[in-house]
Structures are given as C-alpha cells and as structure tokens.
Design an enzyme around this catalytic site. Structure first.
Site, PDB file in Angstrom:
ATOM      1  N   LYS A  35       0.817  -1.180   0.034  1.00 22.92           N
ATOM      2  CA  LYS A  35      -0.048   0.132  -0.222  1.00 22.92           C
ATOM      3  C   LYS A  35       0.790   1.211  -0.008  1.00 22.92           C
ATOM      4  CE  LYS A  35      -0.541  -0.444   4.987  1.00 22.92           C
ATOM      5  NZ  LYS A  35      -0.865   0.853   5.800  1.00 22.92           N
ATOM      6  N   TYR A 256      18.999  28.620   8.730  1.00 27.90           N
ATOM      7  CA  TYR A 256      17.711  29.552   9.038  1.00 27.90           C
ATOM      8  C   TYR A 256      17.542  29.328  10.537  1.00 27.90           C
ATOM      9  CZ  TYR A 256      15.988  30.010   4.149  1.00 27.90           C
ATOM     10  OH  TYR A 256      16.056  30.268   2.867  1.00 27.90           O
TER      11      TYR A 256
HETATM   12  C1  LIG Z   1      -4.273  -4.780   7.851  1.00 31.99           C
HETATM   13  C2  LIG Z   1      -2.958  -4.626   7.747  1.00 31.99           C
HETATM   14  N1  LIG Z   1      -2.122  -5.639   7.641  1.00 31.99           N
HETATM   15  C3  LIG Z   1      -0.714  -5.515   7.472  1.00 31.99           C
HETATM   16  C4  LIG Z   1      -0.054  -4.034   7.552  1.00 31.99           C
HETATM   17  C5  LIG Z   1       1.339  -4.088   7.359  1.00 31.99           C
HETATM   18  O1  LIG Z   1       2.142  -3.413   8.686  1.00 31.99           O
HETATM   19  P1  LIG Z   1       3.592  -3.424   8.671  1.00 31.99           P
HETATM   20  O2  LIG Z   1       4.101  -2.387   7.828  1.00 31.99           O
HETATM   21  O3  LIG Z   1       3.897  -2.900  10.052  1.00 31.99           O
HETATM   22  O4  LIG Z   1       4.236  -4.759   8.594  1.00 31.99           O
HETATM   23  C6  LIG Z   1      -0.810  -2.727   7.606  1.00 31.99           C
HETATM   24  C7  LIG Z   1      -0.150  -1.875   7.660  1.00 31.99           C
HETATM   25  O5  LIG Z   1      -0.463  -0.734   8.428  1.00 31.99           O
HETATM   26  C8  LIG Z   1      -2.493  -3.206   7.756  1.00 31.99           C
HETATM   27  O6  LIG Z   1      -3.046  -2.197   7.952  1.00 31.99           O
END
Ligand SMILES: Cc1ncc(COP(=O)(O)O)c(C=O)c1O
Length: 373
Positions: A35, A256
């Site tokens: 994602k 800055y």
């Molecule tokens: C439902 C779900 N599964 C898995 C993950 C993966 O998490 P991570 O990046 O901590 O492994 C996420 C990330 O937020 C998630 O929302």
C-alpha cells in the site's frame, strides 16, 4: 549535470527481506503489503523484487489495476475493502479479494450482480478499534456473508495494535480465537512486528502473514530491535553529495533560525537534499549522516533543498563527497556501510515508515538489479 541527489531501490534487498518473512512464518503464505505505492518505493519499481510473494495486499484499486497490468495473476487483497458499491465491479473484473469490515460492505455485496463469486476476508476488531466487526457481531456477519451467492470463500482476519511493544498481542489473539475457532476459513493476523516476534506460534501465524515495513528493510520495533537484529537489508538508499564547504569561526551559526552555533572552529558540508525531497525539516542536530561512508551528524535546520553536516572530524571529505542520508553507503576498507532509516527517523521524532513514504517525486530514482546489490 542533474542535481546529485538520488534514491536507489535495491531489488536484492527486497528479495532477501521477503525470504526473512517466509523464514519467520514457515508454511504460511505471504502477502507483500504494497500500500501507499509500496511504502513510497513505487509499486512498479518493487514488483520484480517482491514477485515471489504469494499475493499483494494494498488498498487502492488503481494500484491493483497496475499490478494486473504488470501481469500479476496471483491474489491481490484490498485490505480496507470497498469504499463504494461500484468498487465491487472492479473487484469482479480484476479478480480482487477484499476485506469486509462493516455491515455496509455486506449490503453492497448483497446488491452486487456478478458471475464470479468473491473471496472475502472478514475482519474482526479485536481491540485496535480501527476497522472490523466487534466480536459480538462477528459471527452474525459471517452467517450473513455465507448466505450470499456473491461470496464463495470467507477468510478471517484481525490486526494487532501492539505487536511491536510490551503490551503484545496475547489479549487480541485470545479474543480472535475464542470468537472464531470453530469457523472454517483461512486466518490472517500478523503484520511485520507480529511476523518477526510472534509467528513461531502456529495459532498466531495463521495461513497468511501480512508483512509491510520489514520488506523494505526497516525494523517494525525500533529501537528495541534494529534492522540488523532482524536480518533485514535496506531496500531504499537516499544519497547525495557535498555541494559546498564552509569554515566557521567559534560562535558563528548555521542556516535558518541560527539553530546551531559553532562551539569552536568547524568545517561544515552543504548537502543537496532538503525537505522538498522528503528529508524531514524537523531533523534535530545530531541526526546521523554518512559522508564517504563515515558517520557524522546533521547540524542546523534542514532547508528546502539543502542540509548541513559537520565535517570537522572528516578532513578528507570534500566537494563532491558522497553523502548517505539513509540506506546502503559506500564500502569503507572493503566493509559495507549502512545507515538505518529507523535511526534517522528516531532523531526526527518519527518512524522509518513515514520517511520512506514521504520520498518526494522530484527525487531521481534508480532501480538496482539483484546482481548489483
Ligand atoms: C491490515 C494491515 N495489515 C498489514 C499491515 C502491514 O503492517 P507493517 O508495515 O507494520 O508490517 C498493515 C499496515 O498498516 C495493515 O493495515
């Protein structure tokens, strides 16, 4: 010449980290969580490195479509499910599996006309209190879903709030198991932290694990454990060069707001990287940086296109010296060097996740094939 800032994506590291997830959860299948455009690495760039995964988990249908265009025919899971009834047509067309976390999503499924029944992941809220059916409503949701002709397979999932910390997962795992132990279907519980810390237990491991950040080489439970402890390799390097050198007299200030004052005569390097590239503006004095593979520190406030580092103890550093902001540095005396994104993030009051996701589109990116390391 283009500005000397670039990000490198290491396909070898992605492959290696995926292997680490498999080793931590033997016999489980692995969703590579991609994602947020593969946590800022860009889906199309990481695909080759992660194609040995059993499936890809993400939340944008547009990203799922891109995976199908890359000819990925295996499972894709939408981990937030559908946002609208029309999304179900896309799920049917692209063959997407999707999470069901609320009644409205079941209503949409009941209305959906499809020749291909869907594989859904019914999500239980075991204490995270973000998405999912509370335990007392979970079974009824399962009964309702299983009566729908639009659904042919129901898997069961939950998400842990504290897999990376002292509260742990036991309380949530117990709720999950007591609520659904006698229901059929595959199980998915573990993110990266749970995969690395708790997946030795088959009941926690389930049938599918969902590692995200570990695939990109960051530690899910830094500072308790760093990426080296978990055997992870950085999949992203952000590197640049020294584009200016200044000599400071005692009492002179840098940048800055004059945040840093030189306590003695100092030599500093100006580096082509700023907050417009995704390097956090609130990085504190002392944030680690590698110059020609040697550790030094950021001093002064990060500006839009530049930041400043202390070269006083690095007399050999010069205009053009290589600067590693995070990731894999150059070899020094035949030894590989690395600078953990988690450590940099820690100095900025955030986590590695946020830094990798924030890499700016203006940064030139090079994808390194496995044999290049
Ligand atoms: C439902 C779900 N599964 C898995 C993950 C993966 O998490 P991570 O990046 O901590 O492994 C996420 C990330 O937020 C998630 O929302």
């Amino acid at each position: 010449m283009p500005r000397p800032l670039e990000a490198l994506i290491h396909l070898q590291a992605l492959q290696h980290n995926l292997q680490r997830a498999r080793a931590a959860a033997p016999d489980a299948r692995v969703w590579a969580v991609v994602k947020a455009n593969a946590y800022g690495h860009v889906l199309d760039r990481v695909f080759e490195g992660l194609r040995a995964a059993d499936g890809f988990a993400l939340l944008d249908i547009a990203e799922a479509e891109r995976l199908r265009k890359m000819d990925w025919r295996g499972p894709i899971l939408l981990i937030e499910g559908t946002f609208d009834v029309r999304d179900l047509e896309w799920c049917s067309r692209l063959g997407l599996w999707h999470t069901v976390h609320c009644e409205q999503q079941i209503d949409w499924l009941a209305m959906h006309k499809t020749e291909w029944p869907h594989h859904v992941f019914l999500k239980m809220n075991t204490g995270m209190n973000r998405l999912g059916f509370r335990p007392d409503a979970f079974r009824q949701a399962w009964v309702r879903l299983s009566s729908l002709p639009q659904v042919d397979e129901i898997s069961l999932m939950t998400h842990f709030s504290d897999a990376d910390g002292p509260r742990g997962i036991a309380h949530q795992a117990q709720v999950f198991h007591t609520t659904c132990d006698d229901l059929p279907g595959e199980r998915s519980l573990c993110n990266s932290a749970a995969t690395l810390r708790h997946a030795q237990d088959p009941a926690i491991r389930g049938d599918w694990v969902r590692p995200g950040v570990m695939l990109y080489g960051a530690s899910p439970d830094f500072p308790e454990h760093d990426a080296t402890h978990w055997g992870l390799q950085p999949a992203m390097t952000l590197r640049s060069r020294v584009i200016g050198v200044q000599h400071l007299l005692p009492g002179e200030t840098v940048g800055y707001g004059s945040r840093f004052t030189a306590p003695q005569a100092m030599r500093i390097g100006v580096v082509a990287c700023g907050y417009a590239d995704g390097y956090p503006r609130h990085a504190s004095d002392g944030t680690p940086v590698l110059v020609d593979g040697q550790r030094t520190r950021l001093i002064g406030r990060v500006s839009m296109d530049m930041l400043t580092v202390d070269l006083t103890d690095l007399p050999q550093a010069h205009m053009g010296s290589e600067v590693t902001l995070w990731g894999q540095g150059p070899e020094v005396n035949g030894q590989a060097t690395t600078l953990s994104i988690d450590e940099v993030a820690h100095h900025c009051g955030t986590i590695g996740y946020e830094l990798m996701c924030a890499l700016s589109p203006r940064v030139h990116v090079e994808v390194l094939q496995p044999h290049h390391g």
